[in-house]
Write a protein that holds these residues in place. Sequence first.
Motif, short mmCIF file in Angstrom:
data_model
loop_
_atom_site.label_atom_id
_atom_site.label_comp_id
_atom_site.label_asym_id
_atom_site.label_seq_id
_atom_site.Cartn_x
_atom_site.Cartn_y
_atom_site.Cartn_z
N ALA A 36 89.60 -32.27 120.31
CA ALA A 36 88.57 -32.45 121.35
C ALA A 36 88.71 -33.81 122.01
CB ALA A 36 87.18 -32.28 120.74
N ILE A 88 90.09 -22.39 117.36
CA ILE A 88 89.32 -23.40 118.10
C ILE A 88 90.26 -24.39 118.77
CG2 ILE A 88 87.70 -25.33 117.88
CD1 ILE A 88 86.34 -23.76 115.58
N TYR A 137 80.28 -28.93 111.37
CA TYR A 137 81.47 -29.34 110.64
C TYR A 137 81.13 -29.97 109.30
CZ TYR A 137 80.73 -34.34 111.46
OH TYR A 137 80.25 -35.61 111.44
N ASP A 161 80.42 -23.51 122.73
CA ASP A 161 80.72 -23.97 124.08
C ASP A 161 79.86 -23.18 125.06
OD1 ASP A 161 81.73 -24.81 126.49
OD2 ASP A 161 83.78 -24.18 126.12
N LYS A 175 78.21 -33.55 117.16
CA LYS A 175 78.59 -33.19 115.80
C LYS A 175 77.36 -32.98 114.93
CE LYS A 175 81.60 -36.66 115.96
NZ LYS A 175 82.56 -37.66 115.51
N SER A 221 89.54 -22.68 112.61
CA SER A 221 89.98 -23.94 113.22
C SER A 221 91.19 -23.79 114.14
CB SER A 221 90.25 -24.98 112.15
OG SER A 221 91.27 -24.54 111.28
N LEU A 269 82.33 -23.97 116.52
CA LEU A 269 82.16 -24.66 117.80
C LEU A 269 81.37 -23.78 118.75
CD1 LEU A 269 83.28 -27.23 119.40
CD2 LEU A 269 84.90 -25.61 120.40
N LEU A 312 80.11 -30.19 123.65
CA LEU A 312 80.08 -28.97 122.86
C LEU A 312 79.47 -29.27 121.49
CD1 LEU A 312 83.72 -27.70 123.57
CD2 LEU A 312 81.68 -27.45 124.97
N SER A 356 88.03 -29.43 110.12
CA SER A 356 87.06 -30.07 111.02
C SER A 356 87.66 -31.29 111.70
CB SER A 356 85.81 -30.47 110.25
OG SER A 356 85.12 -29.33 109.78
N LEU A 380 79.53 -28.98 117.58
CA LEU A 380 80.47 -28.72 116.50
C LEU A 380 79.73 -28.80 115.17
CD1 LEU A 380 83.37 -28.29 115.40
CD2 LEU A 380 83.54 -30.80 115.28
N VAL A 383 89.83 -30.36 114.65
CA VAL A 383 89.03 -30.00 115.83
C VAL A 383 88.53 -31.26 116.52
CG1 VAL A 383 86.93 -28.85 116.63
CG2 VAL A 383 88.39 -27.72 114.95
N LEU A 385 81.78 -34.16 121.69
CA LEU A 385 81.21 -33.26 120.69
C LEU A 385 79.86 -33.76 120.21
CD1 LEU A 385 84.37 -32.61 118.48
CD2 LEU A 385 83.37 -31.06 120.19
#
Length: 152
Positions: free
Chosen positions: A22, A71, A8, A60, A31, A68, A58, A4, A15, A6, A18, A29
């Motif tokens: 995850a 999420i 951040y 997906d 990032k 957050s 995020l 996914l 952040s 992210l 999350v 992620l």
Amino acid sequence: MPTLDLYYMPSPGASRAVIMTAKAVGVDLNKKVVDVMAREHLKPEFIKINPQHTIPTLVDNGFVLWESRAILIYLVEKYGKDDSLYPKDPQQLWSINASSSIWAHSARAMCATTIRNYLTMSRSRQIPKPSRRSMRPLGSSTPFCRDSNKRH
């Protein structure tokens, strides 16, 4: 597990929560750091992803989430193996939701106080002393940060 995206900020806080969640549910992620000081969250390409221009965000498989706590719940409910991270039992769930709401409101109040103090300091060149009221969570008479050995 899917990867996914992210968006951040690499500071402790929302952040980080999350990222840790995850990892706990086994989601990878991709990032992408958003430099808020450079106003990257206000650029058209980011606003196209998240019109609220908030961090973290995020993505997906085209589904975009922000805030957050929302999420975190999404990750645990969609990718969690069981309900050990976010229970289904209403009484246990209430305890988690109530605690997270209190902390979120307290953090927001403390941030507002910090910003107000910074603005005051920049005008007067003096560091203002925090008031007892500014150190309390919203709706509470107990200070947010206190010495546990001292009665208030």
